[in-house]
Design a protein around this motif. Structure first.
Motif, PDB file in Angstrom:
ATOM      1  N   THR A 277      35.571  37.778  46.814  1.00 42.06           N
ATOM      2  CA  THR A 277      36.878  37.160  47.067  1.00 42.06           C
ATOM      3  C   THR A 277      37.679  37.941  48.109  1.00 42.06           C
ATOM      4  O   THR A 277      38.757  38.457  47.811  1.00 42.06           O
ATOM      5  CB  THR A 277      37.688  37.084  45.754  1.00 42.06           C
ATOM      6  OG1 THR A 277      37.815  38.419  45.205  1.00 42.06           O
ATOM      7  CG2 THR A 277      37.032  36.176  44.753  1.00 42.06           C
TER       8      THR A 277
ATOM      9  N   THR B  11      40.374  38.729  50.680  1.00 45.59           N
ATOM     10  CA  THR B  11      41.684  38.085  50.828  1.00 45.59           C
ATOM     11  C   THR B  11      42.351  38.368  52.174  1.00 45.59           C
ATOM     12  O   THR B  11      43.433  37.851  52.442  1.00 45.59           O
ATOM     13  CB  THR B  11      42.629  38.533  49.706  1.00 45.59           C
ATOM     14  OG1 THR B  11      42.730  39.971  49.710  1.00 45.59           O
ATOM     15  CG2 THR B  11      42.106  38.077  48.355  1.00 45.59           C
TER      16      THR B  11
ATOM     17  N   HIS C 163      43.410  22.646  50.378  1.00 44.23           N
ATOM     18  CA  HIS C 163      43.018  23.985  50.805  1.00 44.23           C
ATOM     19  C   HIS C 163      41.626  24.019  51.451  1.00 44.23           C
ATOM     20  O   HIS C 163      41.194  25.080  51.919  1.00 44.23           O
ATOM     21  CB  HIS C 163      43.059  24.947  49.619  1.00 44.23           C
ATOM     22  CG  HIS C 163      44.436  25.413  49.273  1.00 44.23           C
ATOM     23  ND1 HIS C 163      45.321  24.643  48.540  1.00 44.23           N
ATOM     24  CD2 HIS C 163      45.098  26.563  49.585  1.00 44.23           C
ATOM     25  CE1 HIS C 163      46.460  25.302  48.404  1.00 44.23           C
ATOM     26  NE2 HIS C 163      46.348  26.463  49.029  1.00 44.23           N
ATOM     27  N   PHE C 164      40.942  22.873  51.487  1.00 47.68           N
ATOM     28  CA  PHE C 164      39.593  22.846  52.059  1.00 47.68           C
ATOM     29  C   PHE C 164      39.427  21.646  52.994  1.00 47.68           C
ATOM     30  O   PHE C 164      38.649  20.732  52.734  1.00 47.68           O
ATOM     31  CB  PHE C 164      38.548  22.810  50.935  1.00 47.68           C
ATOM     32  CG  PHE C 164      38.556  24.044  50.080  1.00 47.68           C
ATOM     33  CD1 PHE C 164      37.789  25.142  50.423  1.00 47.68           C
ATOM     34  CD2 PHE C 164      39.366  24.110  48.946  1.00 47.68           C
ATOM     35  CE1 PHE C 164      37.820  26.298  49.647  1.00 47.68           C
ATOM     36  CE2 PHE C 164      39.391  25.249  48.164  1.00 47.68           C
ATOM     37  CZ  PHE C 164      38.621  26.352  48.508  1.00 47.68           C
TER      38      PHE C 164
ATOM     39  N   ARG D  16      39.827  32.177  50.477  1.00 48.72           N
ATOM     40  CA  ARG D  16      39.243  30.938  49.957  1.00 48.72           C
ATOM     41  C   ARG D  16      37.748  31.109  49.727  1.00 48.72           C
ATOM     42  O   ARG D  16      37.085  31.852  50.453  1.00 48.72           O
ATOM     43  CB  ARG D  16      39.476  29.769  50.913  1.00 48.72           C
ATOM     44  CG  ARG D  16      40.935  29.385  51.094  1.00 48.72           C
ATOM     45  CD  ARG D  16      41.070  28.205  52.027  1.00 48.72           C
ATOM     46  NE  ARG D  16      40.599  28.514  53.363  1.00 48.72           N
ATOM     47  CZ  ARG D  16      40.074  27.628  54.195  1.00 48.72           C
ATOM     48  NH1 ARG D  16      39.912  26.363  53.802  1.00 48.72           N
ATOM     49  NH2 ARG D  16      39.698  27.980  55.394  1.00 48.72           N
TER      50      ARG D  16
ATOM     51  N   ASN E  49      32.890  31.634  52.301  1.00 47.39           N
ATOM     52  CA  ASN E  49      34.203  32.287  52.284  1.00 47.39           C
ATOM     53  C   ASN E  49      34.914  32.157  53.604  1.00 47.39           C
ATOM     54  O   ASN E  49      34.307  32.236  54.675  1.00 47.39           O
ATOM     55  CB  ASN E  49      34.080  33.787  51.990  1.00 47.39           C
ATOM     56  CG  ASN E  49      33.812  34.115  50.552  1.00 47.39           C
ATOM     57  OD1 ASN E  49      32.760  34.643  50.227  1.00 47.39           O
ATOM     58  ND2 ASN E  49      34.753  33.810  49.669  1.00 47.39           N
TER      59      ASN E  49
ATOM     60  N   THR F  80      37.901  27.840  45.071  1.00 53.17           N
ATOM     61  CA  THR F  80      38.927  28.791  44.674  1.00 53.17           C
ATOM     62  C   THR F  80      39.738  29.229  45.889  1.00 53.17           C
ATOM     63  O   THR F  80      39.219  29.303  47.007  1.00 53.17           O
ATOM     64  CB  THR F  80      38.302  30.011  43.970  1.00 53.17           C
ATOM     65  OG1 THR F  80      39.327  30.927  43.573  1.00 53.17           O
ATOM     66  CG2 THR F  80      37.312  30.718  44.872  1.00 53.17           C
ATOM     67  N   PHE F  81      41.005  29.514  45.667  1.00 52.92           N
ATOM     68  CA  PHE F  81      41.871  29.930  46.760  1.00 52.92           C
ATOM     69  C   PHE F  81      42.992  30.799  46.202  1.00 52.92           C
ATOM     70  O   PHE F  81      43.315  30.762  45.010  1.00 52.92           O
ATOM     71  CB  PHE F  81      42.463  28.722  47.502  1.00 52.92           C
ATOM     72  CG  PHE F  81      43.185  27.737  46.620  1.00 52.92           C
ATOM     73  CD1 PHE F  81      44.551  27.834  46.400  1.00 52.92           C
ATOM     74  CD2 PHE F  81      42.485  26.698  46.004  1.00 52.92           C
ATOM     75  CE1 PHE F  81      45.217  26.930  45.590  1.00 52.92           C
ATOM     76  CE2 PHE F  81      43.136  25.777  45.196  1.00 52.92           C
ATOM     77  CZ  PHE F  81      44.505  25.896  44.988  1.00 52.92           C
ATOM     78  N   THR F  82      43.572  31.606  47.083  1.00 51.06           N
ATOM     79  CA  THR F  82      44.680  32.465  46.682  1.00 51.06           C
ATOM     80  C   THR F  82      46.005  31.713  46.831  1.00 51.06           C
ATOM     81  O   THR F  82      46.155  30.840  47.693  1.00 51.06           O
ATOM     82  CB  THR F  82      44.731  33.749  47.521  1.00 51.06           C
ATOM     83  OG1 THR F  82      44.807  33.399  48.907  1.00 51.06           O
ATOM     84  CG2 THR F  82      43.494  34.596  47.287  1.00 51.06           C
ATOM     85  N   ARG F  83      46.924  32.057  45.977  1.00 54.14           N
ATOM     86  CA  ARG F  83      48.260  31.449  46.005  1.00 54.14           C
ATOM     87  C   ARG F  83      49.231  32.444  45.389  1.00 54.14           C
ATOM     88  O   ARG F  83      48.963  33.000  44.324  1.00 54.14           O
ATOM     89  CB  ARG F  83      48.263  30.141  45.212  1.00 54.14           C
ATOM     90  CG  ARG F  83      49.448  29.215  45.463  1.00 54.14           C
ATOM     91  CD  ARG F  83      49.201  27.889  44.757  1.00 54.14           C
ATOM     92  NE  ARG F  83      50.125  26.843  45.163  1.00 54.14           N
ATOM     93  CZ  ARG F  83      51.226  26.513  44.489  1.00 54.14           C
ATOM     94  NH1 ARG F  83      51.543  27.169  43.384  1.00 54.14           N
ATOM     95  NH2 ARG F  83      51.990  25.527  44.922  1.00 54.14           N
TER      96      ARG F  83
ATOM     97  N   HIS G  13      44.733  33.943  42.112  1.00 52.88           N
ATOM     98  CA  HIS G  13      43.710  32.967  42.479  1.00 52.88           C
ATOM     99  C   HIS G  13      43.837  31.711  41.622  1.00 52.88           C
ATOM    100  O   HIS G  13      44.140  31.784  40.432  1.00 52.88           O
ATOM    101  CB  HIS G  13      42.303  33.541  42.276  1.00 52.88           C
ATOM    102  CG  HIS G  13      41.992  34.707  43.156  1.00 52.88           C
ATOM    103  ND1 HIS G  13      41.303  34.587  44.343  1.00 52.88           N
ATOM    104  CD2 HIS G  13      42.279  36.019  43.024  1.00 52.88           C
ATOM    105  CE1 HIS G  13      41.163  35.778  44.901  1.00 52.88           C
ATOM    106  NE2 HIS G  13      41.747  36.671  44.114  1.00 52.88           N
TER     107      HIS G  13
END
Length: 407
Positions: free
Chosen positions: A359, A361, A252-253, A210, A206, A228-231, A185
């Motif tokens: 969170t 995913t 990302h948004f 994200r 959510n 916040t976002f996953t990568r 994250h």
């Protein structure tokens, strides 16, 4: 509690956030001569809320800080979840997620905790603000330290309490990448005007991988925002480039839903942007020679665990107590790690134990979470019995020793 009478030893503590001042308090109480070095110009005030739970609550009680921290308790009352279209899904009490015990555990601004620790120290401890350790040379009988300011001094022991990206750890044990466990994250935190009517609550939007958060400690003109976002791969290329950080987060948004446009705009303009990755530190050992690590520098749990400050407070108490109880620092460091490592690792596991409520995913996790939130009875059964109980067990999974003479 009794203290151990022992000739003072000179200890340098790097870091004046939570672990460092807490450690300085206990070391001073046990008769050590303590210097704290901090690269910032002063103790940082304000900030987001942190939790003091379980064993950590007993630590602050032994420090005499409980009345002050109770008065500073922000008493968050509700967390509301919003779906990808911006529609309200459902709400929870914070303790249903975290395992906190209502009426016992504390939630305070990080700055209020730091101020309380600082005031408890008074003028008994030397602080060197606006400076940092440039070089460490462990000569066996002392640690020779060169500061960024050019000042040279010798200390009997050095403690790195300088956070997740510890400079002390790098100087002694090598690059962070060896010990860094990335949890997938990336996040950006900042403040913005409270145009949303929020008070003592958080709201979480959510979509898959994200999240966007608005959080208000109390009725106030500003709130905390998080994106916040996953990568898959940490964005190391953005760490030294604030403009790249803002562009990465904004990309990302892109949606024009809920308060996302306002959050992205505030993030772009924020003068208090904090950008980082969600990660933990996992070390084979917490000391080398006369240098030892504490707090996030030794065992960062990540903010997904909600336990960073609590584990830091407990670790500071244990490290100081073991140093007071053992004439030999090697034995003290070993005893400290024996006591603390299982506690730290159990609290680290709270961040990686499948907690997908905050969170999610995958699409399946998100839909299951939202379906659960729409059924209050199911929420009470599922969260209160699973996540909350696991959290409470981890929060209190260490019985504090009494470091008395003759131990």
């Amino acid at each position: 509690m009794n203290t151990v009478s022992r000739p003072a030893r000179r200890v340098l503590v790097s870091g004046a956030s939570i672990a460092g001042p807490a450690l300085a308090y206990w070391l001073d109480r046990y008769g050590f001569e303590v210097t704290v070095v901090e690269k910032a110009a002063a103790v940082r005030g304000g900030g987001y809320a942190v939790d003091i739970r379980g064993t950590a609550r007993e630590v602050v009680e032994r420090m005499g800080l409980l009345p002050r921290l109770r008065a500073a308790h922000v008493d968050s009352r509700r967390i509301t979840f919003v779906d990808p279209a911006g529609r309200t899904v459902g709400s929870l009490r914070p303790e249903q997620l975290t395992g906190s015990e209502a009426g016992l555990d504390l939630e305070v601004r990080r700055g209020d905790l730091a101020d309380a620790l600082q005031e408890a120290l008074g003028d008994r401890v030397e602080f060197l603000f606006g400076d940092s350790i440039a070089e460490l040379d462990d000569g066996g009988d002392a640690v020779h330290v060169v500061f960024d300011s050019g000042v040279r001094r010798d200390f009997d022991l050095v403690v790195g309490a300088d956070g997740l990206h510890s400079n002390t750890r790098r100087l002694v044990l090598g690059p962070e990448e060896r010990y860094h466990r990335y949890l997938g994250h990336v996040f950006a935190g900042f403040t913005l005007p409270n145009e949303f009517g929020l008070s003592r609550e958080g709201v979480i939007w959510n979509d898959v991988g994200r999240g966007a958060v608005l959080y208000a400690h109390e009725p106030a003109d500003r709130v905390h925002g998080f994106l916040t976002f996953t990568r898959d791969v940490p964005p190391f290329e953005a760490f030294r480039d604030p403009r790249a950080q803002r562009e990465l987060v904004a990309a990302h948004f892109p949606e024009r839903v809920w308060h996302l446009p306002r959050l992205v705009a505030a993030m772009r303009d924020a003068d208090d942007l904090f950008f980082d990755i969600v990660s933990q530190i996992q070390l084979p050992g917490w000391s080398r020679g006369r240098v030892v690590l504490a707090g996030d520098a030794a065992h960062a749990t990540s903010f997904l665990s909600g336990q960073g400050s609590s584990v830091a407070l407990v670790g500071a108490y244990v490290l100081a107590g073991e140093l007071a109880a053992h004439a030999d620092h090697t034995a003290a460091f070993a005893a400290y790690e024996r006591r603390m490592r299982p506690f730290a690792e159990r609290n680290q596991a709270l961040a990686t134990g499948g907690g997908t409520v905050v969170t999610p995913t995958t699409r399946e996790q998100l839909e299951a979470r939202n379906a659960l939130l729409r059924d209050p009875a199911a929420v009470a059964e599922e969260l209160a019995t699973a996540g909350a109980q696991a959290g409470r067990a981890a929060h209190s999974d260490l019985l504090l020793p009494d470091y008395a003479p003759g131990r």
